[in-house]
Design a protein around this motif. Sequence first.
Motif, short mmCIF file in Angstrom:
data_model
loop_
_atom_site.label_atom_id
_atom_site.label_comp_id
_atom_site.label_asym_id
_atom_site.label_seq_id
_atom_site.Cartn_x
_atom_site.Cartn_y
_atom_site.Cartn_z
N THR A 97 48.67 10.53 -12.26
CA THR A 97 47.99 10.49 -13.55
C THR A 97 47.03 9.30 -13.58
OG1 THR A 97 49.94 11.43 -14.63
CG2 THR A 97 48.33 10.36 -16.04
N TYR A 98 45.88 9.52 -14.20
CA TYR A 98 44.90 8.45 -14.32
C TYR A 98 45.41 7.34 -15.25
CZ TYR A 98 40.98 10.82 -11.99
OH TYR A 98 40.16 11.41 -11.08
N PHE A 99 45.02 6.12 -14.92
CA PHE A 99 45.20 4.99 -15.82
C PHE A 99 43.84 4.71 -16.46
CE2 PHE A 99 49.06 4.49 -13.50
CZ PHE A 99 49.90 3.72 -14.29
N TYR A 100 43.81 4.61 -17.79
CA TYR A 100 42.56 4.41 -18.52
C TYR A 100 42.55 3.02 -19.14
CZ TYR A 100 42.29 9.50 -18.23
OH TYR A 100 42.24 10.79 -17.78
N SER A 101 41.39 2.38 -19.06
CA SER A 101 41.19 1.09 -19.71
C SER A 101 39.83 1.11 -20.40
CB SER A 101 41.26 -0.06 -18.70
OG SER A 101 40.25 0.09 -17.71
N PHE A 102 39.76 0.46 -21.55
CA PHE A 102 38.53 0.47 -22.33
C PHE A 102 37.55 -0.59 -21.85
CE2 PHE A 102 41.20 2.91 -25.09
CZ PHE A 102 40.34 3.78 -25.75
N VAL A 103 36.27 -0.26 -21.98
CA VAL A 103 35.19 -1.16 -21.57
C VAL A 103 34.50 -1.68 -22.82
CG1 VAL A 103 33.04 -1.35 -20.27
CG2 VAL A 103 34.87 0.17 -19.47
N ALA A 104 34.35 -2.98 -22.93
CA ALA A 104 33.73 -3.58 -24.11
C ALA A 104 32.27 -3.94 -23.89
CB ALA A 104 34.51 -4.82 -24.54
N ASP A 105 31.68 -3.48 -22.78
CA ASP A 105 30.32 -3.89 -22.45
C ASP A 105 29.30 -3.41 -23.49
OD1 ASP A 105 31.44 -4.94 -20.21
OD2 ASP A 105 30.76 -3.36 -18.84
N ARG A 106 29.57 -2.29 -24.16
CA ARG A 106 28.58 -1.71 -25.07
C ARG A 106 28.76 -2.17 -26.52
NH1 ARG A 106 28.14 3.70 -25.72
NH2 ARG A 106 25.89 3.46 -25.91
N LEU A 107 29.73 -3.03 -26.76
CA LEU A 107 29.98 -3.46 -28.13
C LEU A 107 28.73 -4.03 -28.80
CD1 LEU A 107 33.49 -5.18 -28.07
CD2 LEU A 107 32.83 -3.12 -29.30
N ASN A 108 28.09 -5.00 -28.18
CA ASN A 108 26.96 -5.67 -28.81
C ASN A 108 25.79 -4.72 -29.05
OD1 ASN A 108 28.31 -8.13 -28.85
ND2 ASN A 108 27.52 -8.77 -26.86
N SER A 109 25.48 -3.88 -28.06
CA SER A 109 24.34 -2.97 -28.22
C SER A 109 24.59 -1.96 -29.32
CB SER A 109 24.05 -2.26 -26.88
OG SER A 109 25.16 -1.47 -26.49
N VAL A 110 25.83 -1.48 -29.43
CA VAL A 110 26.14 -0.50 -30.48
C VAL A 110 26.07 -1.15 -31.85
CG1 VAL A 110 27.97 0.94 -31.44
CG2 VAL A 110 27.51 0.99 -29.00
N PHE A 111 26.63 -2.35 -31.98
CA PHE A 111 26.58 -3.04 -33.27
C PHE A 111 25.15 -3.40 -33.65
CE2 PHE A 111 31.21 -4.33 -32.69
CZ PHE A 111 31.65 -3.44 -33.65
N ASP A 112 24.32 -3.76 -32.67
CA ASP A 112 22.92 -4.04 -32.97
C ASP A 112 22.22 -2.78 -33.47
OD1 ASP A 112 23.21 -6.64 -32.22
OD2 ASP A 112 22.37 -6.39 -30.19
N GLY A 113 22.53 -1.64 -32.85
CA GLY A 113 21.94 -0.38 -33.31
C GLY A 113 22.36 -0.04 -34.73
#
Length: 236
Positions: A97-113
């Motif tokens: 089974t895959y192990f999933y982890s979240f990526v926070a790299d897009r946080l700033n760009s999404v909040f800016d949008g």
Amino acid sequence: MSEELSEAEVQSFTSWKLDILDAMACDEQLQDIDFRVAFRVMQHINAKTRDAHPSLERLAAQLGVHRDTVKRSLGRMCDPNGGRHWLNRTRTSRTATYFYSFVADRLNSVFDGKLDREEKAREAAQERKLNRLEVARVHPREVAPVHSHEVAAMHSHEVAHVHPKHLPENYLNRTPSDSCSEGGEDTYPRESIPTDETQFGPWVKANIHDPTQRREALRLLRERKMTPEILRRMAA
């Protein structure tokens, strides 16, 4: 979790989860099903390792969708080149089974949008308000050219002589005897109704042709309740 983590660690983990989900909810590039899948994955995240390994079948059952729908959604969010990269996945073998982890790299760009869209919405609302004010200034509402002093100058006797437009004639000027007659029917002026009791009998015989109505006519005469309209009906 409260036994394994300190209070500060629990607060940090909770804040991290909320930041990720808040940003994903505002991501224009995510489909609705993607956010739903990511939300379910987040509920399986381990607070210590910050990864999760739910099966496709389990996620599909929780969301009430097909297994392939979940698989495609995870594929979109795990693609680093797809423009909506929110998850990384790894597994120890091809059958594991895959192990999933979240990526926070897009946080700033999404909040800016999100902030940019809010600012544009405020500017658009302000522009609509200014446009309405400009239209109201250029095209003010027309008001009837009747001023208060003109209304006051019209006297009651002038109003009384105004003929109603919706009536063929002014019915206010008709006499009671006029209102009792329509077409070619007989009219009975009030002056023709006797007030002297010695005249009641002969008058009733002369005007009331139906014998069954004469007693009622005599009663009305004695009680001074006989009117031209009642007489017209009884004499018909």
